[in-house]
Design a protein around this motif. Structure first.
Motif, PDB file in Angstrom:
ATOM      1  N   ALA A 229       1.355 -13.341  -4.937  1.00 24.46           N
ATOM      2  CA  ALA A 229       1.162 -12.362  -6.010  1.00 24.46           C
ATOM      3  C   ALA A 229      -0.303 -12.362  -6.430  1.00 24.46           C
ATOM      4  N   LEU A 230      -0.768 -11.224  -6.824  1.00 22.39           N
ATOM      5  CA  LEU A 230      -2.153 -11.109  -7.284  1.00 22.39           C
ATOM      6  C   LEU A 230      -2.307 -11.840  -8.610  1.00 22.39           C
ATOM      7  N   PRO A 231      -3.424 -12.483  -8.835  1.00 21.04           N
ATOM      8  CA  PRO A 231      -3.614 -13.163 -10.113  1.00 21.04           C
ATOM      9  C   PRO A 231      -3.692 -12.128 -11.250  1.00 21.04           C
ATOM     10  N   GLU A 232      -3.219 -12.544 -12.417  1.00 24.02           N
ATOM     11  CA  GLU A 232      -3.229 -11.620 -13.563  1.00 24.02           C
ATOM     12  C   GLU A 232      -4.667 -11.311 -13.964  1.00 24.02           C
ATOM     13  N   LEU A 233      -4.867 -10.069 -14.334  1.00 23.31           N
ATOM     14  CA  LEU A 233      -6.195  -9.671 -14.792  1.00 23.31           C
ATOM     15  C   LEU A 233      -6.372 -10.095 -16.251  1.00 23.31           C
TER      16      LEU A 233
END
Length: 75
Positions: free
Chosen positions: A3-7
């Motif tokens: 999963a992409l890291p949270e912005l």
């Protein structure tokens, strides 16, 4: 797939000069509103107060007692 890291939230950029001017305008408007309440009177209110003052002066003049002049020849 990972999963992409949270912005992360980025702080909103502000122009300090504009913020300072906006604060000064708000303070000036608050002062103007206070002065409108303190000093702002309609023309009718001013005329009413002026006529009431003139009436008070006429009334006091009418109620004034006449004092005889001091006579210094009665010795």
């Amino acid at each position: 797939m990972e999963a992409l890291p949270e912005l992360k939230q980025v702080a909103e950029l502000i122009n300090l000069n504009k913020a300072r001017k906006q604060k000064a305008r708000a303070a000036a408007e608050a002062l103007a509103a206070a002065n409108r309440v303190k000093f702002g009177r309609t023309k009718a209110e001013k005329q009413r107060d002026a006529s009431a003052g003139a009436e008070a002066v006429r009334r006091m003049d009418g109620l004034r007692r006449e004092t005889p002049p001091a006579d210094s020849s009665d010795d």
